[in-house]
Design a protein around this motif. Sequence first.
Motif, mmCIF file in Angstrom:
data_model
loop_
_atom_site.group_PDB
_atom_site.id
_atom_site.type_symbol
_atom_site.label_atom_id
_atom_site.label_comp_id
_atom_site.label_asym_id
_atom_site.label_seq_id
_atom_site.Cartn_x
_atom_site.Cartn_y
_atom_site.Cartn_z
ATOM 1 N N TYR A 175 0.827 -1.213 0.000
ATOM 2 C CA TYR A 175 0.000 0.000 0.000
ATOM 3 C C TYR A 175 0.859 1.260 0.000
ATOM 4 O O TYR A 175 0.473 2.285 -0.576
ATOM 5 N N LEU A 176 2.024 1.195 0.644
ATOM 6 C CA LEU A 176 2.939 2.335 0.598
ATOM 7 C C LEU A 176 3.408 2.580 -0.833
ATOM 8 O O LEU A 176 3.520 3.738 -1.266
ATOM 9 N N ARG A 181 3.374 5.879 -5.508
ATOM 10 C CA ARG A 181 3.318 5.924 -6.981
ATOM 11 C C ARG A 181 2.284 6.932 -7.461
ATOM 12 O O ARG A 181 2.528 7.680 -8.413
ATOM 13 N N LEU A 182 1.142 6.974 -6.812
ATOM 14 C CA LEU A 182 0.101 7.919 -7.220
ATOM 15 C C LEU A 182 0.494 9.354 -6.901
ATOM 16 O O LEU A 182 0.215 10.271 -7.687
ATOM 17 N N ILE A 183 1.136 9.564 -5.763
ATOM 18 C CA ILE A 183 1.589 10.919 -5.416
ATOM 19 C C ILE A 183 2.648 11.400 -6.409
ATOM 20 O O ILE A 183 2.626 12.556 -6.868
ATOM 21 N N LEU A 192 -4.428 13.359 -11.657
ATOM 22 C CA LEU A 192 -4.461 11.957 -11.260
ATOM 23 C C LEU A 192 -5.260 11.099 -12.232
ATOM 24 O O LEU A 192 -5.628 9.968 -11.908
ATOM 25 N N SER A 193 -5.516 11.592 -13.420
ATOM 26 C CA SER A 193 -6.202 10.783 -14.430
ATOM 27 C C SER A 193 -5.309 9.635 -14.874
ATOM 28 O O SER A 193 -4.079 9.743 -14.890
ATOM 29 N N ASN A 194 -5.925 8.521 -15.210
ATOM 30 C CA ASN A 194 -5.226 7.338 -15.725
ATOM 31 C C ASN A 194 -4.244 6.753 -14.707
ATOM 32 O O ASN A 194 -3.279 6.094 -15.067
ATOM 33 N N GLY A 195 -4.518 6.970 -13.418
ATOM 34 C CA GLY A 195 -3.657 6.390 -12.392
ATOM 35 C C GLY A 195 -3.878 4.904 -12.198
ATOM 36 O O GLY A 195 -3.036 4.210 -11.606
ATOM 37 N N SER A 253 -10.830 7.761 -15.192
ATOM 38 C CA SER A 253 -11.296 8.823 -14.303
ATOM 39 C C SER A 253 -10.334 9.040 -13.133
ATOM 40 O O SER A 253 -9.791 8.088 -12.573
ATOM 41 N N PRO A 254 -10.129 10.291 -12.742
ATOM 42 C CA PRO A 254 -9.285 10.557 -11.560
ATOM 43 C C PRO A 254 -9.912 10.049 -10.263
ATOM 44 O O PRO A 254 -9.207 9.907 -9.257
ATOM 45 N N PHE A 255 -11.226 9.771 -10.285
ATOM 46 C CA PHE A 255 -11.868 9.245 -9.079
ATOM 47 C C PHE A 255 -11.277 7.902 -8.657
ATOM 48 O O PHE A 255 -11.277 7.568 -7.471
ATOM 49 N N ILE A 256 -10.770 7.144 -9.633
ATOM 50 C CA ILE A 256 -10.127 5.870 -9.297
ATOM 51 C C ILE A 256 -8.875 6.114 -8.461
ATOM 52 O O ILE A 256 -8.640 5.453 -7.448
ATOM 53 N N SER A 257 -8.077 7.092 -8.873
ATOM 54 C CA SER A 257 -6.870 7.426 -8.114
ATOM 55 C C SER A 257 -7.218 7.977 -6.740
ATOM 56 O O SER A 257 -6.552 7.652 -5.743
ATOM 57 N N TYR A 258 -8.282 8.809 -6.675
ATOM 58 C CA TYR A 258 -8.705 9.325 -5.372
ATOM 59 C C TYR A 258 -9.064 8.179 -4.426
ATOM 60 O O TYR A 258 -8.685 8.179 -3.243
ATOM 61 N N LEU A 259 -9.783 7.198 -4.954
ATOM 62 C CA LEU A 259 -10.211 6.067 -4.135
ATOM 63 C C LEU A 259 -9.014 5.264 -3.641
ATOM 64 O O LEU A 259 -8.944 4.902 -2.455
ATOM 65 N N PHE A 260 -8.063 4.991 -4.529
ATOM 66 C CA PHE A 260 -6.894 4.204 -4.142
ATOM 67 C C PHE A 260 -6.026 4.950 -3.126
ATOM 68 O O PHE A 260 -5.421 4.331 -2.235
#
Length: 371
Positions: A175-176, A181-183, A192-195, A253-260
């Motif tokens: 998880y770290l 990676r997303l940050i 954060l699109s296509n994360g 969607s960037p919402f996927i990255s927000y969720l992760f």
Amino acid sequence: MASSIDLHPPIHWGQTQDSVSLRIGLTDVKYPKIDINESSVRFQATGCSGSRGEQLYSFEIELFDNIDSQACNYKINDREINVSLKKKKTVENNVWPRLTKTSAKLPWLKADFDKMAYSEDESDDGKKTSMPKKGLTDELCKSLRQNSRRNKSKNFIDIRTNWLLFYNLFQFMAYLWVFTRLIMHFISNGHLSNGYKLVENPIKLCQSLSVLEIVHPLIGFTKGDWFSPLMQCFGRNLILFIVINFNQQIKLSPFISYLFLVWSFVELYRYPYYGIRLLNKDNRIITWLRYTIWIILYPLGAFIEGVIVYKSIDYYHSNGYFSLALPNKINFSFNFALFLRIYLVLLPIGLLQMMKHMWNQRKKTLRKKKQ
């Protein structure tokens, strides 16, 4: 003699010519009841031992010989309970062959080799006096050898604790990696699109392994209930492996990255908390974060999940994925888009149940820390 209560704390005992010491391995001790008389020691308290949670522990030991109960004392600290017993007889070479009156072996009672007077000890005037080996009976020597073999095996963490430590460390590191990676993706690209592509495999692996958190309490590896992990595992895996995985449009969607990011940030404190508890350690900062940060992140994560489900309903309705229409051989119909609508209604209810459970855990844990 041993108490009839099943849970006994681990005890290490040692002795000098005039005293006996007991080291009771309990942490976070509450409501201690210690009764010392001239022939026995009775103990009962609530505390933690090893990977067990808070439990009621008890024992009763009938001593090998009489003691001076008025000269005995005990001290409770954060890591253990130390009991000092004054032997009644003060003759030279007054070494007990064992702690208990009977010769029955008690698996929770071990010899404390650092405090066992079988070679030499200090007298009252501060000078070392040799204790003859004949003071040690054959029975005590045999007992010490047996306890030594047991002590060596106990230096290694048992298989269950070893596995749980590995599992928590692996999940934390995974998880770290997802969170980092997303940050980094956001810092490099400003969005954060296509994360999803960047962290698809590790997040799927983590969520697949989370099924073990339902199995662990069922097989006795951990304490606690299995229903709360089941609710969380079902909700997350439904979103990840079905709603997101088969919807090619929502993956961008960037919402996927927000969720992760929300999922990962919660676990960055949950798994270290479990790890330090397995090691019988305590960290007030991690404990506080583990039982506080969810107050914001759980509702935020549920909101983002709801947005993702809502945006996916039209996609699954138009494509008919996972839906089954009549007529068919099994004479049963299922509309996955309708299921997602029902899920949206049930999502707040599940969130409230989870938050109620976590709030009760928070009050119980943080109140205990204050005490």
